[in-house]
Design an enzyme around this catalytic site. Structure first.
Site, PDB file in Angstrom:
ATOM      1  N   HIS A 188      19.024   2.824   3.945  1.00 61.76           N
ATOM      2  CA  HIS A 188      19.398   1.416   4.124  1.00 61.76           C
ATOM      3  C   HIS A 188      20.538   1.053   3.177  1.00 61.76           C
ATOM      4  O   HIS A 188      20.540   1.448   2.020  1.00 61.76           O
ATOM      5  CB  HIS A 188      18.188   0.511   3.824  1.00 61.76           C
ATOM      6  N   TYR A 225      13.418 -10.187   2.861  1.00 63.55           N
ATOM      7  CA  TYR A 225      12.666 -10.866   1.796  1.00 63.55           C
ATOM      8  C   TYR A 225      12.827 -12.363   2.051  1.00 63.55           C
ATOM      9  O   TYR A 225      13.947 -12.885   1.948  1.00 63.55           O
ATOM     10  CB  TYR A 225      13.226 -10.516   0.422  1.00 63.55           C
ATOM     11  N   PRO A 273       4.738  -5.857  -7.000  1.00 60.71           N
ATOM     12  CA  PRO A 273       5.410  -5.019  -5.999  1.00 60.71           C
ATOM     13  C   PRO A 273       6.800  -5.495  -5.569  1.00 60.71           C
ATOM     14  O   PRO A 273       7.585  -4.683  -5.077  1.00 60.71           O
ATOM     15  CB  PRO A 273       4.454  -5.054  -4.801  1.00 60.71           C
ATOM     16  N   LYS A 300       9.455  -1.232  -7.318  1.00 62.21           N
ATOM     17  CA  LYS A 300       9.865  -0.409  -8.463  1.00 62.21           C
ATOM     18  C   LYS A 300       8.797   0.581  -8.940  1.00 62.21           C
ATOM     19  O   LYS A 300       9.108   1.522  -9.679  1.00 62.21           O
ATOM     20  CB  LYS A 300      10.244  -1.319  -9.649  1.00 62.21           C
ATOM     21  N   TYR A 332      18.081  -3.211  -7.728  1.00 62.15           N
ATOM     22  CA  TYR A 332      17.272  -2.804  -6.570  1.00 62.15           C
ATOM     23  C   TYR A 332      17.563  -1.361  -6.192  1.00 62.15           C
ATOM     24  O   TYR A 332      16.652  -0.540  -6.016  1.00 62.15           O
ATOM     25  CB  TYR A 332      17.539  -3.740  -5.378  1.00 62.15           C
TER      26      TYR A 332
HETATM   27  C1  DHB Z   1       7.654  -2.379   0.351  1.00 63.46           C
HETATM   28  C2  DHB Z   1       6.999  -2.824  -0.750  1.00 63.46           C
HETATM   29  C3  DHB Z   1       7.653  -3.612  -1.663  1.00 63.46           C
HETATM   30  O1  DHB Z   1       7.036  -4.054  -2.738  1.00 63.46           O
HETATM   31  C4  DHB Z   1       8.967  -3.977  -1.468  1.00 63.46           C
HETATM   32  O2  DHB Z   1       9.588  -4.764  -2.368  1.00 63.46           O
HETATM   33  C5  DHB Z   1       9.620  -3.524  -0.365  1.00 63.46           C
HETATM   34  C6  DHB Z   1       8.954  -2.719   0.536  1.00 63.46           C
HETATM   35  C7  DHB Z   1       6.958  -1.533   1.344  1.00 63.46           C
HETATM   36  O3  DHB Z   1       5.767  -1.271   1.162  1.00 63.46           O
HETATM   37  O4  DHB Z   1       7.579  -1.132   2.317  1.00 63.46           O
END
Ligand code: DHB
Length: 389
Positions: free
Chosen positions: A72, A199, A292, A296, A382
């Site tokens: 991506h 997001y 999450p 990271k 990121y």
């Molecule tokens: C996923 C989990 C995340 O915490 C994130 O920021 C992006 C993707 C995932 O599980 O795909």
């Protein structure tokens, strides 16, 4: 049993460490409380930073990742009436790859099998001893129910935040933040409704559209901490996702599908310092947990191990303690960078009851979308800083 490095925990951190040590000519044995099936099936995040992908490739683990991983360029950042693409390639020249932690763990498991790695699954009562000497050891009850002992030159705790290793550290400093919300996560057998992750900030709460493949979607909803998963029916989940992700706006639609997994993830952050005492080292979730948002956790575990493997090889093979002595401070610089980034993404995107916070969040989102400086900060963190940052 006797080995050079006793590794507690056969998750991605422990498996990758044994793999890199092996390639550096250092022998290890892993003990793990769960079964192999459990470890390989547990659902975690699925976004690999550029440096994680580079390291897996360089370690001979890139074959299926290169075939099945989805590269991506960036992410979509959204709030009502706006969807903005943050392009990491344009901003920092790096990409991320969608490839589930379950797949990374399976690839590592196969590579360790091929190398004849010794892994003892389904042990109980693991404890570490004599870490202040050059002859530390690990005791446990083996899968046959008999007490066993693993003698080593070094013990590494890759056993997560509930494991025994971090508790064996004398007088650690611990920093912690618990968030008043959780994520309700689903896996669904439906093609993703988006090319790259979305997001989304929304007055009802955060939502994230992620994916695992061209036929499997992974989506998340912000829910209050303590939410019971049973209170969210499949219909209620898809309805909330449609609202928060903007179904019907500017011609975009969310396609629902059969939900195959549903769980609630608490959101918290902690860091325990130092990552080394005597002959005991910590790596991955044993030393730090991030919320999450920003994906990271796995990447940080890989970054720890990328530093620790050469440090232990230098210590045990060449009798050079320099990198091992520097490990904790070096790893913690990146840990705190990612801890801050995960906190920043989390607090920017999750709604709280405070209307002042709401205005700050929207201002922040507008700034990231409108300013190259703002977007570059997000992209750099990121897509991931280089190892050794
Ligand atoms: C996923 C989990 C995340 O915490 C994130 O920021 C992006 C993707 C995932 O599980 O795909």
């Amino acid at each position: 049993m006797r080995t050079q490095v006793a590794i507690v925990g056969a998750g991605p951190a422990g498996l990758l460490l044994s793999h890199l040590l092996d390639r550096a000519g250092v022998e290890s044995v892993i003990v793990e409380t769960r079964s192999r099936e459990y470890v390989e099936a547990r659902i975690r995040a699925g976004i690999l930073e550029q440096s994680t992908v580079d390291l897996l490739r360089a370690a001979g683990l890139g074959e299926r990742l290169d075939r099945e991983g989805d590269v991506h360029r960036g992410i979509h950042l959204q709030w009502p009436g706006h969807r903005h693409h943050v392009d990491f390639v344009d901003l920092v020249g790096r990409t991320v790859t969608v490839y589930g932690q379950t797949e990374v763990t399976k690839d590592l498991g196969r590579a360790r099998d091929a190398a004849g790695q010794q892994i003892v699954y389904e042990v109980a009562d693991t404890a570490v001893h004599d870490i202040e000497t050059d002859r530390p050891y690990v005791t446990f009850i083996g899968p046959d129910g008999r007490p066993d002992r693993l003698d080593a030159d070094v013990v590494v705790g890759c056993d997560g935040s509930f494991g025994p290793c971090r508790r064996a550290m004398p007088d650690p400093s611990v920093w912690e933040r618990v968030y008043p919300y959780s994520w309700l996560g689903i896996l669904a057998d439906v093609a993703p409704s988006t090319d790259e992750l979305i997001y989304a900030w929304h007055p009802d709460g955060f939502a994230l559209h992620s994916m695992r493949s061209s036929t499997v979607s992974r989506l998340y909803l912000q829910v209050p901490a303590g939410t019971e998963v049973e209170t969210w029916s499949d219909d209620r989940i898809w309805e909330a996702l449609a609202t928060r992700l903007g179904h019907g706006e500017n011609g975009w639609t969310l396609t629902p599908g059969p939900i195959t997994e549903k769980s609630v993830l608490p959101m918290r952050s902690f860091v325990q310092e130092p990552l080394r005492h005597g002959r005991l080292f910590l790596a991955g979730d044993a030393a730090h947990i991030v919320p999450p948002t920003g994906a990271k956790g796995l990447n940080l575990a890989v970054a720890d191990v990328a530093l620790l493997a050469p440090a232990l090889a230098a210590l045990l093979r060449d009798k050079n303690p320099e990198l091992a002595d520097a490990y904790s401070d070096t790893a913690l610089r990146r840990v705190w960078r990612c801890t801050h980034f995960s906190w920043w993404m989390t607090t920017m995107l999750h709604t709280s009851a405070d209307p002042f916070d709401t205005q700050l969040q929207l201002s922040q989102l507008r700034w990231v979308a409108a300013s190259t400086a703002g977007a570059t900060g997000l992209a750099e963190n990121y897509a991931g800083l280089p190892f050794g940052y």
